[in-house]
Design a protein around this motif. Structure first.
Motif, short mmCIF file in Angstrom:
data_model
loop_
_atom_site.label_atom_id
_atom_site.label_comp_id
_atom_site.label_asym_id
_atom_site.label_seq_id
_atom_site.Cartn_x
_atom_site.Cartn_y
_atom_site.Cartn_z
N ASN A 197 0.84 -1.20 0.00
CA ASN A 197 0.00 0.00 0.00
C ASN A 197 0.88 1.25 0.00
N VAL A 198 0.63 2.15 -0.94
CA VAL A 198 1.40 3.39 -0.97
C VAL A 198 0.62 4.48 -0.25
N ALA A 199 1.33 5.44 0.27
CA ALA A 199 0.70 6.52 1.03
C ALA A 199 -0.15 7.40 0.12
N ASN A 200 -1.25 7.86 0.68
CA ASN A 200 -2.12 8.85 0.01
C ASN A 200 -2.53 8.42 -1.40
N TYR A 201 -2.93 7.16 -1.51
CA TYR A 201 -3.37 6.63 -2.80
C TYR A 201 -4.82 7.05 -3.06
N VAL A 202 -5.07 7.58 -4.24
CA VAL A 202 -6.41 8.03 -4.63
C VAL A 202 -6.72 7.50 -6.03
N GLU A 203 -7.91 6.94 -6.17
CA GLU A 203 -8.40 6.50 -7.48
C GLU A 203 -9.52 7.44 -7.91
N THR A 204 -9.35 8.06 -9.07
CA THR A 204 -10.37 8.97 -9.60
C THR A 204 -10.98 8.38 -10.86
N GLU A 205 -12.29 8.26 -10.83
CA GLU A 205 -13.01 7.68 -11.96
C GLU A 205 -13.91 8.73 -12.60
N GLN A 206 -13.82 8.84 -13.92
CA GLN A 206 -14.71 9.70 -14.69
C GLN A 206 -15.70 8.81 -15.44
N ILE A 207 -16.98 9.02 -15.18
CA ILE A 207 -18.02 8.22 -15.83
C ILE A 207 -18.81 9.13 -16.77
N LEU A 208 -18.86 8.73 -18.02
CA LEU A 208 -19.61 9.48 -19.04
C LEU A 208 -20.80 8.64 -19.46
N TRP A 209 -21.98 9.19 -19.28
CA TRP A 209 -23.22 8.44 -19.49
C TRP A 209 -24.05 9.16 -20.55
N THR A 210 -24.30 8.48 -21.67
CA THR A 210 -25.15 9.05 -22.70
C THR A 210 -26.04 7.97 -23.27
N GLY A 211 -27.33 8.09 -23.02
CA GLY A 211 -28.28 7.06 -23.45
C GLY A 211 -27.96 5.73 -22.81
N ASN A 212 -27.78 4.70 -23.63
CA ASN A 212 -27.43 3.37 -23.14
C ASN A 212 -25.92 3.13 -23.14
N ASN A 213 -25.16 4.15 -23.47
CA ASN A 213 -23.70 4.01 -23.55
C ASN A 213 -23.06 4.57 -22.28
N ILE A 214 -22.15 3.77 -21.71
CA ILE A 214 -21.44 4.17 -20.50
C ILE A 214 -19.94 4.03 -20.74
N MET A 215 -19.20 5.07 -20.41
CA MET A 215 -17.74 5.03 -20.53
C MET A 215 -17.12 5.40 -19.19
N SER A 216 -16.08 4.68 -18.82
CA SER A 216 -15.42 4.92 -17.54
C SER A 216 -13.92 5.02 -17.77
N PHE A 217 -13.32 6.06 -17.19
CA PHE A 217 -11.88 6.28 -17.30
C PHE A 217 -11.32 6.48 -15.90
N ILE A 218 -10.24 5.77 -15.58
CA ILE A 218 -9.69 5.79 -14.22
C ILE A 218 -8.28 6.36 -14.22
N MET A 219 -8.02 7.24 -13.26
CA MET A 219 -6.68 7.76 -13.01
C MET A 219 -6.31 7.42 -11.56
#
Length: 290
Positions: A240-262
């Motif tokens: 485990n590294v210190a101060n680890y953060v996972e940020t997810e961007q979810i783009l939702w349009t109609g029946n289409n879902i896209m997810s991008f993680i940093m």
């Protein structure tokens, strides 16, 4: 939900079931049938209404052999309604009550010992932490601890707490007693509510007259090796590294879902940064061969 204080129990009730905290035995159990006001006010229980609440966060013990404290969600704010109907809330205020069977007025506030003074100070700081930071979120129907990609591999019939990612399940330790009991016997696990720490927001916009888009940003802070930035650096024995953060961007349009993680975190080696002065020099804590 409603919180009641009975003669020897704390009782949380909703329209379907109730959660009981026995103040003498410190046991926790659920009852499947709803509890009526008439039943609670009977002479057998002599229950008094305390407050409306929105969930149970967990149980803490500040000092060894000290009091046990129950933490509830007292106030919440709806911050996001996802396109598939899931609602996500921010915790605005918590309610903390003593689990143990004692007279709060005479034993703690009137004649406080040094331990009790320390406990009360810590409890007040905990309450202010939730209230002032406002960075704790939960959903009773959506798994906030997992990204959409990880959630895709889980059966939606499995309770949220069983499929939650331990790294971002901030109140798992506080719920350990209830979780251990749920694994041994038939317990209404809807009372086990995972909470994340981080940031969450959404916005809606239109690409054209026929295309509505929802953008959701979820930042999940790792509960392992969270630390304070200048005092917690590098990696631990478990990776485990210190101060680890996972940020997810979810783009939702109609029946289409896209997810991008940093992802971000401290440099994954054994190192530290002594002192809190501006730009203190880093220090490698282990030799290369280690």
């Amino acid at each position: 939900m409603k919180l009641y204080k009975a003669r020897d129990s704390w009782i949380v009730t909703n329209d379907e079931s109730s959660l009981w905290f026995n103040r003498r035995s410190l046991s926790i159990y659920t009852k499947q049938e709803p509890i009526t006001d008439q039943f609670l006010s009977s002479s057998a229980w002599d229950a008094v209404f305390v407050n409306d609440i929105y969930g149970y966060i967990g149980q803490v013990q500040i000092v060894k052999d000290g009091l046990n404290w129950l933490i509830f969600i007292k106030n919440q704010q709806l911050v996001c309604e996802m396109s598939n109907g899931h609602q996500i809330y921010r915790i605005m205020e918590i309610l903390i009550q003593p689990f143990d069977n004692f007279d709060e007025e005479s034993d703690v506030k009137t004649n406080p010992s040094s331990n009790n003074k320390y406990e009360l100070k810590c409890i007040e700081e905990l309450r202010l932490w939730y209230q002032e930071t406002q960075c704790f979120y939960y959903s009773s129907t959506y798994d906030l601890t997992n990204s959409m990609e990880r959630s895709y591999n889980y059966d939606n019939n499995i309770p949220l707490w069983k499929r939650a990612d331990d790294r971002f399940f901030w109140n798992r330790q506080m719920l350990s007693k209830l979780i251990n009991q749920a694994e041994k016997e038939n317990l209404d696990t809807r009372w086990i509510q995972p909470i994340i720490m981080g940031y969450l927001n959404e916005c809606h916009f239109q690409v054209d007259e026929q295309t509505d888009v929802q953008l959701i940003v979820i930042s999940r802070r790792n509960s392992h090796r969270a630390g304070v930035r200048m005092h917690c650096r590098g990696i631990d024995e478990d990776g485990n590294v210190a101060n680890y953060v996972e940020t997810e961007q979810i783009l939702w349009t109609g029946n289409n879902i896209m997810s991008f993680i940093m992802m971000r975190g401290s440099v994954p080696i054994y190192w530290s940064q002594p002192g809190i002065k501006y730009r203190p020099p880093p220090k490698i804590d282990r030799k290369f061969i280690e």
